[in-house]
Design a protein around this motif. Structure first.
Motif, PDB file in Angstrom:
ATOM      1  N   ALA A 170       0.846  -1.205   0.000  1.00 23.51           N
ATOM      2  CA  ALA A 170       0.000   0.000   0.000  1.00 23.51           C
ATOM      3  C   ALA A 170       0.878   1.250   0.000  1.00 23.51           C
ATOM      4  N   ARG A 171       1.897   1.233   0.858  1.00 19.94           N
ATOM      5  CA  ARG A 171       2.786   2.403   0.917  1.00 19.94           C
ATOM      6  C   ARG A 171       3.555   2.588  -0.380  1.00 19.94           C
ATOM      7  N   LYS A 173       2.700   1.633  -3.371  1.00 23.11           N
ATOM      8  CA  LYS A 173       1.794   2.106  -4.420  1.00 23.11           C
ATOM      9  C   LYS A 173       1.472   3.587  -4.222  1.00 23.11           C
ATOM     10  N   ALA A 174       1.172   3.965  -2.980  1.00 24.31           N
ATOM     11  CA  ALA A 174       0.859   5.370  -2.711  1.00 24.31           C
ATOM     12  C   ALA A 174       2.050   6.249  -3.078  1.00 24.31           C
ATOM     13  N   TRP A 177       2.419   6.573  -6.836  1.00 22.24           N
ATOM     14  CA  TRP A 177       1.405   7.437  -7.427  1.00 22.24           C
ATOM     15  C   TRP A 177       1.683   8.916  -7.157  1.00 22.24           C
ATOM     16  N   GLU A 178       2.286   9.222  -5.993  1.00 21.05           N
ATOM     17  CA  GLU A 178       2.705  10.613  -5.750  1.00 21.05           C
ATOM     18  C   GLU A 178       3.711  11.034  -6.822  1.00 21.05           C
ATOM     19  N   GLU A 181       1.936  11.721 -10.044  1.00 23.38           N
ATOM     20  CA  GLU A 181       1.220  13.006 -10.032  1.00 23.38           C
ATOM     21  C   GLU A 181       2.172  14.185 -10.199  1.00 23.38           C
ATOM     22  N   TRP A 207       3.207  -3.704 -12.087  1.00 21.20           N
ATOM     23  CA  TRP A 207       2.327  -2.696 -11.499  1.00 21.20           C
ATOM     24  C   TRP A 207       2.860  -1.294 -11.787  1.00 21.20           C
ATOM     25  N   GLU A 210       2.223  -0.331 -15.347  1.00 22.23           N
ATOM     26  CA  GLU A 210       0.813  -0.021 -15.573  1.00 22.23           C
ATOM     27  C   GLU A 210       0.412   1.288 -14.904  1.00 22.23           C
ATOM     28  N   ALA A 211       1.037   1.596 -13.783  1.00 19.90           N
ATOM     29  CA  ALA A 211       0.776   2.885 -13.124  1.00 19.90           C
ATOM     30  C   ALA A 211       1.237   4.031 -14.029  1.00 19.90           C
ATOM     31  N   GLU A 214      -1.173   4.321 -16.973  1.00 19.94           N
ATOM     32  CA  GLU A 214      -2.432   4.932 -16.543  1.00 19.94           C
ATOM     33  C   GLU A 214      -2.268   6.423 -16.252  1.00 19.94           C
TER      34      GLU A 214
END
Lengths: 437, 437
Positions: A170-171, A173-174, A177-178, A181, A207, A210-211, A214
């Motif tokens: 989870a960490r 991935k988060a 994603w930061e 962004e 992953w 794909e991130a 996306e």
């Protein structure tokens, strides 16, 4: 209906091995481009490759079970290119060109198998060597690195509970994603995944890719990983590596021929590839000396990949050289691929924006940035600075100097000799720890 | 072996409904404690409950499909306590006491069913009322709130792709774990999940509870959710709610009797429960007036739950009152449960540490903190400030004033009358938005 499919559960618990490398396409695209040329021009050469762990404080052989490593390497040796993979290599368009791989080469590739390996433990480290024909040993580089890296992740994660793992991913991935962004604030960004060799694991790399697909849309050029490229319909990205000038310089019969080796490699490359594949990797024996002696036609190539100088310093040097040679840098390409993360990508992008075309090859900090993601500090996952380099060609020592002597490989005597031959100018040192890309 | 189990996939895609509430135990523990007393002492009373959305800018009936809401409410009405659940209620130890529920009550409970509901749309909001016997309408509070909240989350998430959802939950998990890591710096912390009513969803609440269990160890007292408590082997936590003094005050035949209602409720409670269940909820008609008029035996109770004043102000007022009544606060308990998050928990803990026993009931910011977790700002998930309150008892209006008049419920006339009867002192207002716990 029961919550658990019994057959599935029994199957899951009966695995003899969870293979890390499951396809010969699970490698970097540049290996296939180089392999076609090596097979075409120098299939007689013997070249030895060796694993080098620059992170001496990480005792790999203490973390990783030797038998597990052997099992994974052995499994990789059972692989062949599948029919589907061969058809895709033959039918896909790479860098805008159809049939980039010649039919004869593909016929040969269909029977390809990774060669044997030599493995032993020494002082907490693995001594892992691949000896034999260059056409075969070269192909171990990426799977060997991916296997060692993922075994190390797995060893650390074996100490984690179900919940620790959940929070870990989870960490991660988060965090990724930061980064996505932030990167999508850069409108003309062109970036690729270069993270196969130091990835946390195969599934995690998928992953990450794909991130980026996306989140970055057309700013993502593609991935260096051929299997991910095929399965996610992305471009396979990559050009060439240090092993070409290293082997050619090692085989040279005189220091004069050795001095010319980096350029004869480019001449050979140009017989096979064009367009955006004409990217010079200038730092094998020092960028400054390379540029000084470069024939004028080198300035006609599409771009450069500065790989061991700080991006801005390395880029400015090449731009100044293009100007000196009368070329307009705005039509040229710089490919940055050394130790990148979002900060350095943003800084480099803003520095050169509008002055030159750029693309970024994002490696370790894309696919293996887990520092601080574990629930317990003692389980922290720090990537090792691992490489797999050619150490000799036809029995002669192979040398890489690079622009950062901490990344140099070869025997001390051979390094000293190459520094003299190539008029190597000692640059300011950079810590190798910053350079795990 | 195929990657997909065909039977499973077909089953997954054939659901007529994905029920939000799947068990009558999926409610807060205090409902069962209160229900036993209501059933024992006032099973003849009729009490109406109504859904109140304090977040007027959130137009629930625009976000949520009315038929979906009906389907979920109808499904909840099909539920009965299962044999396993009844056995657990009878056999489990709650607050250190065996057989807290009497056999007669459990016999009655075995046939319990949620009663009918009245639902219509009005000006972008739902008008949702539950009319009938108090023993039945009271039990709608938690499932109705959980259903509306989860339908709202689902409506927002229907606009998200597979990847958006992956990032959403990764971020929410990473955020919750940061909170856990901060809270475990507080060695004597005692905290419970109070987040059923405003949860993002059932499965997410389960994850939050398991995260607290994993990360906080013995600092986690338990969860207010009876089903989660049973399934995760945690303590079920909760005492009593405003509906008790609200109904008793509404039923009072004179203002003198109304004034005494908050204390007669406590007398009734004490017939049923003891120990750590002797926690006073003092703010139904204003804490200050409650304390001033409280009989001395109220100071013998184990503790207080200040629920609508800022924690430090509310706690100090009660500590001063204990001292005034000659009791040592160090042996007493304060249960904080209003609008908590890590900042206010830390601040309150440090403020009172060593002076009084404390526990924290952590609600909305535990189980529904998704602000900023979505990949797109337009998909952001902000919890609504929803409550489900008793509105009348045997046809007489029910009123709650609380210490914050923005949280008051009842008709304007009834509120004005209660303010006069109870000598309500108007406190400084707090924005209700801060108070979604």
């Amino acid at each position: 209906m029961a919550h658990i499919d019994i057959a599935r559960r029994v199957y899951d618990h009966s695995w003899k091995l969870d293979p890390i490398v499951r396809s010969l396409l699970d490698t970097d695209f540049y290996k296939l481009l180089m392999l076609q040329m090596i097979w075409g021009l120098r299939r007689d050469v013997r070249a030895d490759f060796t694993l080098i762990n620059r992170s001496k404080d990480i005792r790999l052989a203490d973390d990783i079970d030797e038998q597990e490593l052997r099992d994974q390497l052995d499994h990789a040796r059972t692989l062949r290119f599948s029919k589907k993979e061969m058809i895709w290599l033959a039918g896909n368009t790479f860098y805008g060109r159809k049939q980039i791989f010649e039919p004869d080469f593909l016929d040969w590739l269909a029977d390809f198998q990774l060669p044997e390996y030599d493995l032993r433990r020494e002082d907490g480290q693995f001594v892992l060597n691949f000896t034999g024909l260059w056409t075969h040993t070269s192909m171990w580089e990426i799977p060997a690195l991916a296997i060692v890296n993922e075994l190390r992740s797995r060893a650390a994660m074996r100490k984690m509970g179900r919940f620790d793992l959940d929070v870990l991913y989870a960490r991660a991935k988060a965090r990724l994603w930061e980064k996505v962004e932030r990167l999508r604030q850069l409108p003309d960004l062109r970036i690729s995944d270069f993270g196969t060799r130091r990835r946390h694991g195969f599934l995690w790399q998928r992953w990450c890719v794909e991130a980026l697909k996306e989140g970055l849309g057309k700013s993502l050029l593609g991935t260096s990983n051929v299997l991910h490229a095929m399965e996610t319909d992305l471009e396979a990205i990559g050009t060439n590596a240090h092993e070409l000038p290293m082997v050619m310089a090692a085989l040279a019969d005189s220091d004069e021929a050795r001095l010319m080796a980096p350029y004869t490699v480019l001449e050979s490359w140009k017989k096979y590839y064009g367009g955006n594949l004409l990217v010079v990797l200038p730092d094998a024996f020092g960028t400054t000396a390379f540029l000084r002696r470069a024939p004028d036609w080198v300035a006609d190539w599409t771009g450069f990949r500065p790989d061991s100088k700080p991006p801005i310093e390395g880029g400015e040097e090449i731009i100044a050289w293009w100007r000196l040679r009368g070329r307009d840098p705005r039509g040229k390409l710089l490919v940055f691929s050394d130790a990148l993360d979002v900060d350095s990508i943003e800084k480099t992008y803003r520095h050169f924006h509008g002055r030159v075309r750029m693309s970024f090859g994002w490696g370790t900090n894309l696919t293996n940035d887990f520092e601080g993601c574990a629930t317990r500090p003692d389980l922290d996952l720090r990537p090792a600075s691992l490489v797999c380099k050619v150490s000799s060609a036809n029995g002669r020592p192979a040398v890489k100097l690079s622009d950062n002597l901490q990344k140099a490989t070869g025997t001390p005597e051979a390094i000293a000799h190459y520094m003299k031959v190539f008029d190597y100018e000692t640059p300011s040192p950079r810590a190798v720890d910053e350079q795990v890309a």
